[in-house]
Design a protein around this motif. Structure first.
Motif, short mmCIF file in Angstrom:
data_model
loop_
_atom_site.label_atom_id
_atom_site.label_comp_id
_atom_site.label_asym_id
_atom_site.label_seq_id
_atom_site.Cartn_x
_atom_site.Cartn_y
_atom_site.Cartn_z
N SER A 21 -3.15 -3.80 -6.44
CA SER A 21 -1.94 -4.19 -5.70
C SER A 21 -2.10 -4.12 -4.19
O SER A 21 -1.25 -3.59 -3.48
CB SER A 21 -0.76 -3.31 -6.14
N ASN A 62 -2.30 -6.12 -0.48
CA ASN A 62 -1.84 -7.31 0.21
C ASN A 62 -0.80 -8.11 -0.57
O ASN A 62 -0.88 -9.33 -0.71
CB ASN A 62 -3.02 -8.20 0.60
N LYS A 91 5.07 -7.84 0.77
CA LYS A 91 5.69 -6.87 1.67
C LYS A 91 5.18 -5.45 1.42
O LYS A 91 5.86 -4.47 1.76
CB LYS A 91 7.21 -6.90 1.51
N HIS A 92 4.00 -5.33 0.87
CA HIS A 92 3.54 -4.00 0.47
C HIS A 92 2.02 -3.95 0.55
O HIS A 92 1.32 -4.92 0.23
CB HIS A 92 4.00 -3.70 -0.96
N ASN A 93 1.49 -2.79 0.99
CA ASN A 93 0.04 -2.54 1.01
C ASN A 93 -0.73 -3.61 1.78
O ASN A 93 -1.77 -4.09 1.34
CB ASN A 93 -0.50 -2.46 -0.43
N ARG A 94 -0.24 -3.98 2.97
CA ARG A 94 -0.90 -4.98 3.78
C ARG A 94 -2.04 -4.34 4.57
O ARG A 94 -1.86 -3.36 5.30
CB ARG A 94 0.09 -5.63 4.75
N ASN A 99 0.26 3.31 8.29
CA ASN A 99 0.31 2.20 7.35
C ASN A 99 -0.24 2.69 6.01
O ASN A 99 -1.35 2.35 5.62
CB ASN A 99 -0.50 1.01 7.86
N ILE A 123 -1.41 3.15 2.36
CA ILE A 123 -1.82 2.23 1.30
C ILE A 123 -1.79 2.99 -0.02
O ILE A 123 -2.54 3.95 -0.22
CB ILE A 123 -3.24 1.67 1.55
N THR A 124 -0.90 2.58 -0.91
CA THR A 124 -0.78 3.21 -2.23
C THR A 124 -1.51 2.34 -3.24
O THR A 124 -1.10 1.21 -3.51
CB THR A 124 0.69 3.35 -2.64
N THR A 125 -2.59 2.85 -3.78
CA THR A 125 -3.41 2.02 -4.67
C THR A 125 -4.16 2.88 -5.67
O THR A 125 -4.22 4.10 -5.55
CB THR A 125 -4.42 1.19 -3.84
#
Length: 310
Positions: free
Chosen positions: A73, A75, A78-81, A172, A174-176
Protein backbone atom coordinates in the motif's frame (compact mmCIF):
# COMPACT_ATOMS: atom_id res chain seq x y z
CA UNK A 1 27.07 -5.37 -13.31
CA UNK A 2 29.13 -3.17 -11.03
CA UNK A 3 29.58 0.56 -11.07
CA UNK A 4 31.47 3.27 -9.28
CA UNK A 5 30.05 4.65 -6.05
CA UNK A 6 29.67 8.12 -7.53
CA UNK A 7 27.54 6.98 -10.43
CA UNK A 8 23.81 7.67 -10.25
CA UNK A 9 21.48 6.74 -13.09
CA UNK A 10 17.84 7.71 -13.42
CA UNK A 11 15.74 5.77 -15.84
CA UNK A 12 12.13 4.78 -16.28
CA UNK A 13 11.65 1.03 -16.15
CA UNK A 14 7.91 0.80 -16.74
CA UNK A 15 7.57 -0.31 -20.39
CA UNK A 16 4.37 1.62 -21.06
CA UNK A 17 5.12 4.85 -19.22
CA UNK A 18 8.63 5.52 -20.33
CA UNK A 19 7.73 8.81 -22.03
CA UNK A 20 4.79 9.98 -19.96
CA UNK A 21 6.04 9.47 -16.39
CA UNK A 22 6.64 12.73 -14.45
CA UNK A 23 9.97 13.23 -12.70
CA UNK A 24 8.54 12.11 -9.35
CA UNK A 25 7.87 8.70 -10.81
CA UNK A 26 11.25 8.22 -12.40
CA UNK A 27 13.11 5.23 -11.17
CA UNK A 28 16.27 6.25 -9.37
CA UNK A 29 18.92 3.60 -9.64
CA UNK A 30 22.17 3.54 -7.79
CA UNK A 31 23.42 0.74 -10.01
CA UNK A 32 22.38 0.26 -13.63
CA UNK A 33 19.91 -2.57 -14.15
CA UNK A 34 20.66 -5.41 -16.51
CA UNK A 35 18.04 -7.73 -18.05
CA UNK A 36 17.77 -11.24 -16.66
CA UNK A 37 17.90 -14.21 -18.93
CA UNK A 38 16.58 -17.67 -18.19
CA UNK A 39 20.11 -18.87 -17.54
CA UNK A 40 22.05 -15.86 -16.17
CA UNK A 41 25.74 -15.84 -16.84
CA UNK A 42 28.36 -14.85 -14.33
CA UNK A 43 28.82 -11.09 -14.18
CA UNK A 44 32.35 -9.89 -14.88
CA UNK A 45 34.11 -8.27 -11.95
CA UNK A 46 35.97 -4.98 -12.15
CA UNK A 47 38.74 -3.38 -10.18
CA UNK A 48 36.47 -0.66 -8.79
CA UNK A 49 37.11 -0.24 -5.07
CA UNK A 50 33.45 0.45 -4.40
CA UNK A 51 32.32 -3.03 -5.35
CA UNK A 52 35.32 -5.32 -5.02
CA UNK A 53 35.28 -6.09 -1.30
CA UNK A 54 33.40 -9.35 -1.79
CA UNK A 55 35.22 -12.21 -3.48
CA UNK A 56 34.12 -13.19 -6.99
CA UNK A 57 31.02 -15.34 -6.94
CA UNK A 58 29.19 -17.54 -9.40
CA UNK A 59 26.10 -16.36 -11.28
CA UNK A 60 23.91 -18.34 -8.88
CA UNK A 61 25.27 -16.78 -5.71
CA UNK A 62 25.33 -13.33 -7.33
CA UNK A 63 21.67 -13.52 -8.25
CA UNK A 64 20.54 -15.16 -5.03
CA UNK A 65 22.24 -12.44 -2.95
CA UNK A 66 19.73 -9.92 -4.25
CA UNK A 67 16.37 -9.65 -2.58
CA UNK A 68 13.09 -8.10 -3.67
CA UNK A 69 11.34 -5.94 -1.09
CA UNK A 70 7.62 -5.57 -1.83
CA UNK A 71 5.96 -2.77 0.14
CA UNK A 72 2.26 -2.95 0.91
CA UNK A 73 0.00 0.00 0.00
CA UNK A 74 2.57 2.59 -1.04
CA UNK A 75 1.67 5.74 -3.00
CA UNK A 76 -2.07 5.47 -2.67
CA UNK A 77 -4.00 8.62 -3.74
CA UNK A 78 -3.95 10.20 -0.26
CA UNK A 79 -1.85 7.84 1.81
CA UNK A 80 1.77 6.64 2.12
CA UNK A 81 3.12 9.03 -0.53
CA UNK A 82 6.88 8.65 -1.05
CA UNK A 83 9.15 9.00 -4.07
CA UNK A 84 11.33 6.13 -5.20
CA UNK A 85 14.50 8.08 -4.41
CA UNK A 86 13.26 8.74 -0.85
CA UNK A 87 12.38 5.08 -0.39
CA UNK A 88 15.71 3.84 -1.71
CA UNK A 89 17.57 6.35 0.45
CA UNK A 90 15.59 5.26 3.52
CA UNK A 91 16.49 1.61 2.90
CA UNK A 92 20.19 2.32 2.37
CA UNK A 93 20.33 4.65 5.37
CA UNK A 94 18.65 2.07 7.57
CA UNK A 95 21.04 -0.70 6.50
CA UNK A 96 24.05 1.54 7.00
CA UNK A 97 22.87 2.35 10.52
CA UNK A 98 22.86 -1.36 11.36
CA UNK A 99 26.51 -1.87 10.45
CA UNK A 100 28.88 -1.87 13.44
CA UNK A 101 31.13 1.17 13.73
CA UNK A 102 34.18 -1.05 13.31
CA UNK A 103 32.95 -2.51 10.02
CA UNK A 104 35.17 -1.45 7.08
CA UNK A 105 32.11 -1.00 4.89
CA UNK A 106 30.67 1.63 7.21
CA UNK A 107 34.01 3.38 7.64
CA UNK A 108 34.43 3.57 3.87
CA UNK A 109 30.93 4.91 3.32
CA UNK A 110 31.13 7.58 6.02
CA UNK A 111 34.61 8.78 5.13
CA UNK A 112 33.92 9.26 1.40
CA UNK A 113 32.26 12.61 0.75
CA UNK A 114 31.88 11.78 -2.95
CA UNK A 115 29.53 8.88 -2.38
CA UNK A 116 25.88 9.69 -3.13
CA UNK A 117 24.53 6.79 -1.06
CA UNK A 118 24.86 5.89 2.63
CA UNK A 119 27.00 2.93 1.65
CA UNK A 120 28.70 2.62 -1.72
CA UNK A 121 28.70 -1.17 -1.46
CA UNK A 122 24.91 -1.48 -1.37
CA UNK A 123 22.43 -0.73 -4.13
CA UNK A 124 18.66 -0.24 -4.18
CA UNK A 125 16.74 -0.17 -7.46
CA UNK A 126 13.01 0.39 -7.90
CA UNK A 127 10.54 -0.78 -10.48
CA UNK A 128 7.79 1.89 -10.80
CA UNK A 129 6.37 3.68 -7.76
CA UNK A 130 4.32 0.98 -6.00
CA UNK A 131 7.16 -0.17 -3.75
CA UNK A 132 9.11 -2.87 -5.59
CA UNK A 133 12.75 -2.46 -4.56
CA UNK A 134 15.65 -4.79 -5.36
CA UNK A 135 18.25 -4.55 -2.62
CA UNK A 136 21.76 -5.79 -3.38
CA UNK A 137 24.42 -6.28 -0.70
CA UNK A 138 27.97 -7.27 -1.71
CA UNK A 139 27.21 -10.87 -0.72
CA UNK A 140 25.10 -12.42 2.02
CA UNK A 141 27.26 -15.50 2.30
CA UNK A 142 30.84 -14.32 1.98
CA UNK A 143 31.04 -10.66 3.01
CA UNK A 144 32.04 -9.55 6.52
CA UNK A 145 28.81 -7.59 6.97
CA UNK A 146 27.10 -10.20 9.15
CA UNK A 147 23.65 -8.77 8.40
CA UNK A 148 20.66 -11.07 8.75
CA UNK A 149 18.46 -8.91 6.54
CA UNK A 150 15.19 -10.88 6.94
CA UNK A 151 15.35 -10.33 10.70
CA UNK A 152 15.72 -6.58 10.12
CA UNK A 153 12.44 -6.22 8.20
CA UNK A 154 10.30 -5.37 11.28
CA UNK A 155 12.82 -2.69 12.28
CA UNK A 156 12.81 -1.26 8.76
CA UNK A 157 9.01 -1.07 8.86
CA UNK A 158 9.17 0.80 12.17
CA UNK A 159 11.82 3.18 10.87
CA UNK A 160 9.52 4.25 8.02
CA UNK A 161 6.95 5.35 10.61
CA UNK A 162 9.32 8.20 11.51
CA UNK A 163 10.13 9.10 7.90
CA UNK A 164 10.77 12.82 7.26
CA UNK A 165 9.94 14.37 3.90
CA UNK A 166 13.32 15.76 2.73
CA UNK A 167 11.65 18.58 0.77
CA UNK A 168 9.31 19.94 3.46
CA UNK A 169 11.22 18.61 6.49
CA UNK A 170 7.84 17.59 7.88
CA UNK A 171 6.96 14.17 9.32
CA UNK A 172 5.70 11.81 6.64
CA UNK A 173 5.02 8.47 8.39
CA UNK A 174 4.82 5.48 6.07
CA UNK A 175 2.64 2.65 7.36
CA UNK A 176 3.46 -0.51 5.44
CA UNK A 177 4.24 -4.20 5.56
CA UNK A 178 7.31 -5.47 3.70
CA UNK A 179 7.42 -8.84 1.95
CA UNK A 180 10.87 -10.22 1.18
CA UNK A 181 11.53 -12.62 -1.70
CA UNK A 182 14.64 -14.01 -3.40
CA UNK A 183 15.09 -14.69 -7.09
CA UNK A 184 15.06 -18.52 -6.75
CA UNK A 185 11.67 -18.43 -5.03
CA UNK A 186 10.24 -16.09 -7.68
CA UNK A 187 11.60 -18.22 -10.52
CA UNK A 188 9.99 -21.30 -9.00
CA UNK A 189 6.71 -19.40 -8.67
CA UNK A 190 6.80 -18.47 -12.36
CA UNK A 191 7.66 -22.03 -13.43
CA UNK A 192 4.92 -23.68 -11.42
CA UNK A 193 2.07 -21.22 -11.98
CA UNK A 194 -0.63 -23.15 -13.92
CA UNK A 195 -2.33 -20.17 -15.58
CA UNK A 196 -1.81 -18.97 -19.14
CA UNK A 197 1.06 -16.50 -18.83
CA UNK A 198 1.33 -15.65 -22.52
CA UNK A 199 0.71 -12.00 -23.50
CA UNK A 200 -2.76 -12.94 -24.75
CA UNK A 201 -3.51 -14.96 -21.63
CA UNK A 202 -2.53 -12.04 -19.40
CA UNK A 203 -4.34 -9.40 -21.48
CA UNK A 204 -6.29 -7.02 -19.27
CA UNK A 205 -4.13 -7.77 -16.22
CA UNK A 206 -5.82 -11.11 -15.66
CA UNK A 207 -3.08 -12.60 -13.47
CA UNK A 208 -2.20 -11.12 -10.09
CA UNK A 209 0.00 -12.39 -7.26
CA UNK A 210 -0.69 -11.83 -3.57
CA UNK A 211 2.50 -12.09 -1.49
CA UNK A 212 1.76 -13.19 2.08
CA UNK A 213 3.66 -12.61 5.31
CA UNK A 214 3.64 -16.31 6.17
CA UNK A 215 2.44 -19.67 4.84
CA UNK A 216 -1.37 -19.93 5.27
CA UNK A 217 -3.22 -22.89 6.68
CA UNK A 218 -4.49 -25.31 4.06
CA UNK A 219 -8.05 -25.05 5.39
CA UNK A 220 -7.97 -21.28 4.92
CA UNK A 221 -6.71 -21.67 1.38
CA UNK A 222 -9.58 -24.02 0.57
CA UNK A 223 -12.01 -21.50 2.01
CA UNK A 224 -10.51 -18.81 -0.23
CA UNK A 225 -10.77 -21.14 -3.23
CA UNK A 226 -14.48 -21.66 -2.63
CA UNK A 227 -15.07 -17.91 -2.45
CA UNK A 228 -13.04 -17.18 -5.57
CA UNK A 229 -14.54 -19.95 -7.68
CA UNK A 230 -18.06 -18.96 -6.58
CA UNK A 231 -17.66 -15.69 -8.52
CA UNK A 232 -16.19 -17.35 -11.61
CA UNK A 233 -12.53 -16.63 -10.87
CA UNK A 234 -9.61 -18.93 -10.05
CA UNK A 235 -6.87 -19.11 -7.46
CA UNK A 236 -3.67 -21.12 -7.19
CA UNK A 237 -1.59 -21.45 -4.02
CA UNK A 238 2.16 -21.90 -4.39
CA UNK A 239 2.06 -24.54 -1.64
CA UNK A 240 -0.37 -26.83 -3.48
CA UNK A 241 0.77 -30.42 -3.68
CA UNK A 242 3.47 -29.73 -1.11
CA UNK A 243 3.90 -31.18 2.34
CA UNK A 244 5.71 -28.41 4.19
CA UNK A 245 8.78 -27.60 2.13
CA UNK A 246 9.21 -31.05 0.61
CA UNK A 247 7.03 -30.58 -2.46
CA UNK A 248 8.56 -30.97 -5.87
CA UNK A 249 7.88 -30.62 -9.54
CA UNK A 250 9.74 -32.12 -12.48
CA UNK A 251 10.57 -29.64 -15.24
CA UNK A 252 12.93 -30.31 -18.16
CA UNK A 253 14.15 -33.47 -16.47
CA UNK A 254 15.06 -31.66 -13.27
CA UNK A 255 13.36 -31.97 -9.91
CA UNK A 256 12.77 -28.70 -8.11
CA UNK A 257 11.93 -28.75 -4.45
CA UNK A 258 10.42 -26.07 -2.28
CA UNK A 259 12.92 -26.92 0.44
CA UNK A 260 15.68 -25.45 -1.74
CA UNK A 261 14.45 -21.95 -0.92
CA UNK A 262 13.76 -22.48 2.76
CA UNK A 263 10.69 -20.96 4.34
CA UNK A 264 9.73 -18.75 1.39
CA UNK A 265 7.80 -21.34 -0.57
CA UNK A 266 4.03 -21.49 -0.09
CA UNK A 267 3.61 -17.80 0.81
CA UNK A 268 1.87 -16.68 -2.40
CA UNK A 269 -1.54 -17.06 -3.97
CA UNK A 270 -2.05 -16.30 -7.65
CA UNK A 271 -5.43 -15.03 -8.84
CA UNK A 272 -6.84 -15.28 -12.36
CA UNK A 273 -9.56 -12.86 -13.41
CA UNK A 274 -11.30 -13.89 -16.67
CA UNK A 275 -12.69 -10.37 -17.17
CA UNK A 276 -9.48 -8.61 -16.19
CA UNK A 277 -8.43 -6.91 -12.97
CA UNK A 278 -10.70 -3.87 -13.35
CA UNK A 279 -13.78 -6.10 -13.33
CA UNK A 280 -12.54 -8.58 -10.75
CA UNK A 281 -14.67 -9.49 -7.75
CA UNK A 282 -11.82 -10.81 -5.56
CA UNK A 283 -9.76 -7.99 -4.10
CA UNK A 284 -6.88 -7.92 -1.63
CA UNK A 285 -9.26 -7.41 1.29
CA UNK A 286 -11.06 -10.68 0.54
CA UNK A 287 -7.75 -12.56 0.47
CA UNK A 288 -6.48 -10.98 3.70
CA UNK A 289 -9.69 -11.54 5.66
CA UNK A 290 -10.03 -15.13 4.51
CA UNK A 291 -6.43 -16.14 5.17
CA UNK A 292 -6.14 -14.06 8.34
CA UNK A 293 -2.97 -12.20 7.40
CA UNK A 294 -1.67 -9.23 5.44
CA UNK A 295 -0.69 -9.45 1.82
CA UNK A 296 0.65 -7.35 -1.03
CA UNK A 297 -0.91 -7.67 -4.49
CA UNK A 298 1.07 -7.20 -7.70
CA UNK A 299 0.17 -7.66 -11.35
CA UNK A 300 2.16 -10.25 -13.25
CA UNK A 301 3.83 -7.58 -15.39
CA UNK A 302 5.05 -5.76 -12.28
CA UNK A 303 6.40 -9.01 -10.85
CA UNK A 304 8.36 -9.95 -13.98
CA UNK A 305 9.58 -6.38 -14.43
CA UNK A 306 10.95 -6.39 -10.90
CA UNK A 307 12.64 -9.75 -11.48
CA UNK A 308 14.57 -8.27 -14.41
CA UNK A 309 16.41 -6.07 -11.93
CA UNK A 310 17.64 -9.09 -9.97
Amino acid sequence: MSCRATTTTREVLHPRRARQAPPSQLVSTIAAASPRTSKPKAKPSTSSSSTSSAPPSSSTSSSSSKILLLFRSLNLPKHNRITVSELEGAILGFVNSKLPETNPTKRASTSSSASSSPSSLFTAKSYIVTGNVVFSPPSFSSSPLNLDFPSLIPSLERSLLSHINPSTRLPNPITTTIFLRTLPSLQLLVEQCPFDLSPEGRKGSKVHVVFLERRPEREKVEELRRKVEAVGERVWWSGEGHEGDAGNKKKDGKEKRGEEIGGEWGKEVVLWFPEGHLKSKTNLGVVERTLGMKGGMRGWTVLTGSMKLM
